[in-house]
Design a protein around this motif. Structure first.
Motif, PDB file in Angstrom:
ATOM      1  N   HIS A 192       0.869  -1.179   0.000  1.00 25.95           N
ATOM      2  CA  HIS A 192       0.000   0.000   0.000  1.00 25.95           C
ATOM      3  C   HIS A 192       0.911   1.237   0.000  1.00 25.95           C
ATOM      4  O   HIS A 192       1.561   1.535   1.006  1.00 25.95           O
ATOM      5  N   LYS A 211      -9.789   6.785  -2.162  1.00 27.46           N
ATOM      6  CA  LYS A 211     -10.410   6.881  -3.479  1.00 27.46           C
ATOM      7  C   LYS A 211     -11.112   8.228  -3.588  1.00 27.46           C
ATOM      8  O   LYS A 211     -11.739   8.698  -2.635  1.00 27.46           O
ATOM      9  N   ASN A 263      -0.029   5.451 -12.391  1.00 30.39           N
ATOM     10  CA  ASN A 263       0.562   4.246 -11.793  1.00 30.39           C
ATOM     11  C   ASN A 263       1.584   3.594 -12.709  1.00 30.39           C
ATOM     12  O   ASN A 263       2.481   2.894 -12.241  1.00 30.39           O
ATOM     13  N   GLU A 293      -5.074   4.830 -14.313  1.00 33.55           N
ATOM     14  CA  GLU A 293      -5.088   4.871 -12.859  1.00 33.55           C
ATOM     15  C   GLU A 293      -3.890   5.654 -12.347  1.00 33.55           C
ATOM     16  O   GLU A 293      -2.828   5.669 -12.983  1.00 33.55           O
ATOM     17  N   LEU A 304      -2.574   8.793  -9.050  1.00 38.91           N
ATOM     18  CA  LEU A 304      -2.886   9.718  -7.970  1.00 38.91           C
ATOM     19  C   LEU A 304      -3.103  11.120  -8.533  1.00 38.91           C
ATOM     20  O   LEU A 304      -2.307  11.590  -9.355  1.00 38.91           O
ATOM     21  N   TRP A 322      -5.614  11.858  -4.019  1.00 40.10           N
ATOM     22  CA  TRP A 322      -6.699  10.889  -4.150  1.00 40.10           C
ATOM     23  C   TRP A 322      -6.319   9.847  -5.196  1.00 40.10           C
ATOM     24  O   TRP A 322      -5.646  10.159  -6.181  1.00 40.10           O
ATOM     25  N   GLU A 323      -6.791   8.621  -4.977  1.00 42.02           N
ATOM     26  CA  GLU A 323      -6.686   7.609  -6.021  1.00 42.02           C
ATOM     27  C   GLU A 323      -7.809   7.814  -7.030  1.00 42.02           C
ATOM     28  O   GLU A 323      -8.975   7.962  -6.648  1.00 42.02           O
ATOM     29  N   ARG A 343      -9.398   6.479 -10.981  1.00 44.65           N
ATOM     30  CA  ARG A 343      -9.412   5.497 -12.079  1.00 44.65           C
ATOM     31  C   ARG A 343     -10.340   6.036 -13.155  1.00 44.65           C
ATOM     32  O   ARG A 343     -11.535   6.199 -12.915  1.00 44.65           O
TER      33      ARG A 343
END
Length: 684
Positions: free
Chosen positions: A56, A146, A180, A218, A220, A228-229, A231
């Motif tokens: 993580h 998220k 990512n 995907e 940050l 925040w994450e 997608r």
């Protein structure tokens, strides 16, 4: 290695963390390290039945060191992992968690490090928090959540644009998107944030491997320091290099011209010459029928190629022009076919009653069937060639829905068939052909040698794909085919008994040839394993790159592969990114063993002393990408530059912000050296 529990219970999910305390001015790396570097990795050895999650990752910092940008951590970081223990642990026993941790720490130079870390945790009926529990709980709550809003992305020309509701981050002053995966953006470029009505819009130049339309992106999203994450499916616009700036009619016109030029390629011209001999016999009406049958064969073959490409694209494969030559089985069968056709033209093997069409024996109606299947053959042997004007048209087609793709492919087929069709329907052109005579048989036999040459070349291609054993299979098959042809020829006019013996021997030789085919799969699998090892070494050239200084860290992370020879290194996106980040001029040659145009260019231009001396004089690094076996990294670079097949020649002038200059598909030494002089400063 620290744990949130000093005692653990059966079936518990325990939080553990790799704690890195980093010396001042040094840093380690996030899962996407940016322009260079290597993320930390952990390999676990756990009690039987236990499982470990992925790391993580906390939100990283952006490090700008000269022209290079990295994402990573400084001072201190906790990399969290969740370990789920099995239910059958016995209270009173000990659960040992062992981790092989590997990381890279950099300042101006980079140092790879590793350690074996272990936690021995007593097993009890219920867990007991450790002294580090509060720290790990804080680290867990600090992970990027998220995004509570919907973010979108699209490709706009050469930029990636990320948008999100303005109300979610009112008063935003600065923002950054960290993907990512490597290659989605140019990490060192400064992002531009502006407001478009009710939405914020962040614009960043795309990188070496941009996301495609419909693909999930995907990463940050950082706005004023908060992460925040997100997608996001990539929508709108179109990916650069997909030919989106073309209209359908323009793409069809380019495909038509490219198809015309394909007739002049050495892989196609012998087939057209063989068909042209048919106009020296028969009526004008028969000639038109032959021309229409040949055109129908070409168009049917191109339609079939289009259907296969659509099926592969629907399955998610990255494909391009000449995709079938990635199959060693296809190359083997085509080599045998070229050899058989050569034997037929040389008069050693009878296929049909005449030479107006190579495939006359494929159907019960002589002539038209032969013309149809000759059109199919012309298409098959044309696919390893890429003619000028074809690149943009093919890239456009592969990015379009099925109707547009088929329209472009059929236009290319019509261009390939057009010279023969014009000759068939225009008697004035036929009258310019020489009169029939004995020279026709001599020419027919002479045309066997281009077919033999094509067979030799295809065996050489097979050697690149399947190694020496693949060559042995190909040559053994050719020997058996030649035996079958000879036995059949010498027994044709013998007594009935010997005709039966000759026919049986010929059939046995053909069956033995077919029996060789399954053995190629095992050979190819073994060769692929060796190729993976070699590719891994090639890809490591510059795989872990320092953030400055002399770049000595380029040898870190598996070692730097030696170039194939003294003139080039193997292409990899990482190596290209490293060289561009250092501001060095780079020449990229994307090629394949089955591409005749590529081989001719390398012989007449890229391998000359004039070009090699220019590379040395200008300090140019020469990267060569071999697409003989399908390589998604090369496919991505082709797509980025409006191409669906090889050859592709790119020159990146000196300077970190320089864009690639695309050279013509047909090279001369003067074209290459002129590009180098225009873009690269001389080395003192």
């Amino acid at each position: 290695m620290i744990s949130a529990s000093s005692r653990v219970a059966p079936g518990q999910t325990v939080q553990v963390a790799l704690e890195q305390r980093i010396a001042p001015h040094w840093h380690t790396y996030w899962k996407n390290p940016g322009d260079s570097g290597q993320p930390t990795s952990i390999e676990w050895s756990l009690p039987k039945g236990a499982t470990a999650s992925e790391i993580h990752w906390p939100a990283p910092k952006r490090f700008d060191v000269g022209p290079i940008t990295n994402y990573g951590y400084e001072d201190q970081v906790l990399l969290l992992t969740e370990i789920r223990l099995p239910q059958d642990l016995t209270p009173g026993s000990t659960a040992t968690l062992t981790a092989e941790a590997t990381w890279l720490v950099c300042r101006e130079e980079c140092i790879p490090q590793q350690a074996t870390l272990a936690l021995s945790l007593p097993v009890a009926a219920s867990p007991t928090p450790s002294s580090d529990a509060a720290r790990l709980s804080t680290a867990l709550s600090s992970l990027p959540p998220k995004a509570p809003f919907d973010a979108t992305s699209r490709i706009d020309g050469k930029d990636l644009v990320v948008s999100w509701p303005a109300a979610a981050t009112s008063g935003a002053r600065q923002a950054l998107f960290m993907p990512n995966e490597w290659g989605r953006i140019q990490h060192a470029a400064k992002p531009v944030l502006d407001r478009d009505g009710d939405a914020w819009r962040l614009r960043m130049p795309v990188g070496e491997q941009p996301a495609s339309a419909g693909q999930a992106l995907e990463g940050l999203l950082l706005v004023d320091g908060k992460a925040w994450e997100v997608r996001m499916p990539v929508g709108g616009g179109a990916s650069p290099g997909d030919g989106s700036d073309l209209s359908l009619w323009t793409a069809m016109g380019l495909a038509l011209i490219g198809g015309l030029i394909l007739n002049l390629m050495p892989c196609v011209f012998p087939v057209l010459a063989i068909k042209a001999l048919g106009f020296l016999q028969g009526s004008a009406r028969e000639h038109r029928r032959q021309g229409l049958a040949y055109t129908a064969g070409v168009l049917a073959a191109f339609a079939a190629l289009g259907v296969v490409l659509l099926a592969l694209r629907g399955a998610g494969d990255s494909i391009g022009w000449g995709f079938q030559f990635h199959s060693s089985l296809f190359v083997l069968l085509l080599a045998w076919l070229m050899f058989v056709l050569g034997l037929s033209l040389a008069g050693q093997l009878q296929i049909g009653a005449g030479f107006a069409g190579i495939g006359q024996g494929l159907a019960s109606r002589p002539g038209l069937a032969g013309s149809f299947f000759t059109g199919v053959l012309a298409t098959v042997v044309a696919t390893p060639c890429t003619a000028p004007f074809m690149g943009a048209a093919m890239a456009f087609a592969l990015a379009q829905p099925a109707p547009e793709l088929m329209a472009v492919f059929l236009s290319l087929g019509l261009g390939l068939a057009l010279p023969y069709l014009a000759l068939a329907c225009w008697p004035a052109l036929q009258r310019r052909l020489p009169r029939p005579g004995p020279w026709m048989e001599v020419l027919k036999q002479a045309l066997a040698f281009p077919m033999f040459a094509a067979a030799i070349w295809l065996v050489w291609v097979l050697a690149q794909q399947a190694g020496p054993m693949g060559v042995l299979v190909a040559l053994a098959g050719m020997g058996l085919v030649a035996l079958a042809a000879w036995v059949r020829a010498v027994s044709r006019h013998a007594s009935p008994r010997w005709r039966w013996i000759g026919g049986g021997t010929a059939l046995a030789a053909v069956v033995a040839t077919a029996a060789l085919v399954p053995s190629l799969s095992a050979i190819t699998d073994d060769s692929s394993s060796a190729s993976v090892v070699a590719t891994g070494l090639d890809g490591a050239s510059g795989g872990v790159v320092g953030t400055g200084g002399s770049g000595s860290a380029g040898d870190v992370g598996g070692g730097r592969a030696k170039p194939v020879d003294n003139t080039h290194e193997p292409y990899s996106p990482e190596r290209l990114a490293q060289l561009r980040a250092q501001g060095k001029p780079v020449f990229v040659n994307l090629t394949a063993s089955w591409c005749i145009t590529c081989l001719v260019n390398e012989r007449v231009a890229l391998s000359t002393d004039e070009v090699r001396e220019a590379f040395t004089r200008q300090g140019v690094t020469y990267l060569k990408g071999d697409w003989t076996r399908q390589d998604p990294r090369i496919t991505a670079l082709l797509k980025q530059h409006d191409r669906s097949g090889v050859p592709l020649y790119l020159f990146y002038p000196a300077g970190t912000g320089s864009s690639a200059q695309v050279l013509p598909q047909l090279l001369t030494p003067g074209i290459v050296t002129s590009a180098l002089r225009a873009g690269a400063p001389s080395v003192p």
